[in-house]
Design a protein around this motif. Sequence first.
Motif, PDB file in Angstrom:
ATOM      1  N   GLU A  51       0.875  -1.102   0.143  1.00 23.51           N
ATOM      2  CA  GLU A  51      -0.040   0.089   0.039  1.00 23.51           C
ATOM      3  C   GLU A  51       0.770   1.380  -0.023  1.00 23.51           C
ATOM      4  N   GLY A  52       2.174   1.207   0.627  1.00 23.84           N
ATOM      5  CA  GLY A  52       2.900   2.291   0.717  1.00 23.84           C
ATOM      6  C   GLY A  52       4.005   2.612  -0.541  1.00 23.84           C
ATOM      7  N   ALA A  53       3.803   1.571  -1.472  1.00 24.72           N
ATOM      8  CA  ALA A  53       4.933   1.428  -2.503  1.00 24.72           C
ATOM      9  C   ALA A  53       4.281   2.640  -3.647  1.00 24.72           C
ATOM     10  N   ILE A  54       5.140   2.841  -4.436  1.00 27.01           N
ATOM     11  CA  ILE A  54       4.991   3.957  -5.417  1.00 27.01           C
ATOM     12  C   ILE A  54       4.337   2.885  -6.610  1.00 27.01           C
ATOM     13  N   ARG A  62      10.738   8.859 -11.748  1.00 24.01           N
ATOM     14  CA  ARG A  62      11.847   8.748 -10.883  1.00 24.01           C
ATOM     15  C   ARG A  62      13.129   8.442 -11.908  1.00 24.01           C
ATOM     16  N   SER A  63      12.733   7.328 -12.474  1.00 18.78           N
ATOM     17  CA  SER A  63      14.037   6.781 -13.133  1.00 18.78           C
ATOM     18  C   SER A  63      14.451   7.668 -14.369  1.00 18.78           C
ATOM     19  N   LEU A  64      13.465   8.205 -14.903  1.00 21.75           N
ATOM     20  CA  LEU A  64      13.871   9.041 -16.084  1.00 21.75           C
ATOM     21  C   LEU A  64      14.613  10.410 -15.450  1.00 21.75           C
ATOM     22  N   ALA A  65      14.067  10.809 -14.288  1.00 14.34           N
ATOM     23  CA  ALA A  65      14.569  12.057 -13.940  1.00 14.34           C
ATOM     24  C   ALA A  65      16.011  11.788 -13.673  1.00 14.34           C
ATOM     25  N   TYR A  66      16.303  10.573 -13.032  1.00 10.76           N
ATOM     26  CA  TYR A  66      17.549  10.279 -12.451  1.00 10.76           C
ATOM     27  C   TYR A  66      18.564  10.192 -13.836  1.00 10.76           C
TER      28      TYR A  66
END
Length: 73
Positions: A51-54, A62-66
């Motif tokens: 439930e707390g996962a993205i 997030r991966s593309l931003a990194y």
Amino acid sequence: MSTLAGIDTQKNNKGEITHVTIDVKKHSVFVKPLLEKIKIVEKSKFEKDCEGAITIEEARKRSLAYIEKIWKK
């Protein structure tokens, strides 16, 4: 009313249903969320973690931003 496998009812002298017994293994899809909501059955650690996962989309962003951040270096 038709009877369902795994569900039993008890009636009082007036014919009113006073108790319901439900086989949780047979009807877990419907019963488990109700039991969790009224705090009778707690969710497993795995369910709480999920439930707390993205979401997949958030992970992709997030991966593309990194990658873009590293690429610019």
